[in-house]
Enzyme design. Sequence first.
Site, PDB file in Angstrom:
ATOM      1  N   CYS A   1      -6.849  -3.191   6.849  1.00  0.00           N
ATOM      2  CA  CYS A   1      -8.153  -2.555   6.636  1.00  0.00           C
ATOM      3  C   CYS A   1      -9.142  -3.433   5.884  1.00  0.00           C
ATOM      4  O   CYS A   1     -10.350  -3.310   6.086  1.00  0.00           O
ATOM      5  CB  CYS A   1      -7.983  -1.216   5.933  1.00  0.00           C
ATOM      6  SG  CYS A   1      -7.227  -1.284   4.300  1.00  0.00           S
TER       7      CYS A   1
ATOM      8  N   CYS B   1       0.833  -1.202   0.000  1.00  0.00           N
ATOM      9  CA  CYS B   1       0.000   0.000   0.000  1.00  0.00           C
ATOM     10  C   CYS B   1       0.871   1.257   0.000  1.00  0.00           C
ATOM     11  O   CYS B   1       0.646   2.188  -0.779  1.00  0.00           O
ATOM     12  CB  CYS B   1      -0.930  -0.013   1.206  1.00  0.00           C
ATOM     13  SG  CYS B   1      -2.123   1.343   1.236  1.00  0.00           S
TER      14      CYS B   1
END
Length: 384
Positions: free
Chosen positions: A209, A113
Amino acid sequence: MLNSLDLEGRPEDTRVVVAMSGGVDSSVVAGLLKREGYDVVGVTLQLYDHGEAIHRKGACCAGQDIHDARDVAARLGIPHYVLDYESRFREAVIDRFAESYIAGETPVPCVACNQTVKFSDLLDTARNLGAEALATGHYVRSRLVDGHRAMYRPVDLDRDQSYFLFATTQEQLDFLRFPLGGLTKPETRAVARDLGLEVADKHDSQDICFVPQGKYADVIEKLKPEAAAAGDIVHVDGRVLGRHGGIIHFTVGQRKGLGVATGEPLFVIRLDAASRQVVVGPREALITHRLTLRDLNWIGGASLDAEVDSGRTVFAKVRSSRPPQAAMIVRQDGRIGVELLDGEQGIAPGQACVLYDAPGDEARVLGGGFIEATASMHRSLAAE
């Protein structure tokens, strides 16, 4: 004369984009820079579906977090933008995570990410907004060394996030700023209270997440139904001990829930995706001494070749929760490898190996790579 961000010009003439996750850390970064007089712009990334995310505690980039980031920006009086990066995030992070797990690896999606969505796409957006720097709430430090920025571990080693940032390129590092590197977490929360931010006591993110409650296998089966293929559970001595319902349900170092019993403690030693085997054995079989790395990123100042030739001791961190330990960088058949001088337990392909020049909070991040293969001194346990 340089300002506090090591940039030319007065703070009020310097635009800085702050990556605001909605948590206390990035909120404090925005507040500190605004208080210093910088032209601050807040940007929040929508990475995962709101409808799923808002019902989950302990995950970043969810609906409540976007709401909190917007409220903080309003209180500080700074512009705030929400960017829809869901498609990019799925392609660059979630899909790669699933593919890596299916291949028998233990991936670190937060590295992917940072490497793609945050420090590539968002960095370009910051430049397009006329910013001279992108600031984040990561607990690392950076400072100028010979005209370029070098990355260092933070003052608060309990919050050290350098492990997740090893893939940051030199070009990206020169544009990034990490204002919290010299603070402890309690100090950050105190600043948030001083700034009057409602997120001052907000809990930190815990889960990845897009992985509710840490149930990796559930996410992978949803994305790749074919991933749950059965196979054999095999002892390192070659005995077949039983069957399993898919290697995605196992991780290297796992002790419980193996579904077999032999009268001795057994641990997952490695996962063989090609044969769909879960290889188990005694604890000592988990000890790894040699690693082969792929996708190496080097930000150590001197060249990688010079580092290898020097033969000096460096310090390798093979999991985010473990301290760096003494190691050497070597070449193995034209590939870069790492020798762990004292060995380490439970290392899996797909994890990151991050290299430092020292073990403490003054350590500089030299770079790192993803673990492609491991080797043990224990007989018949090389995972090539």
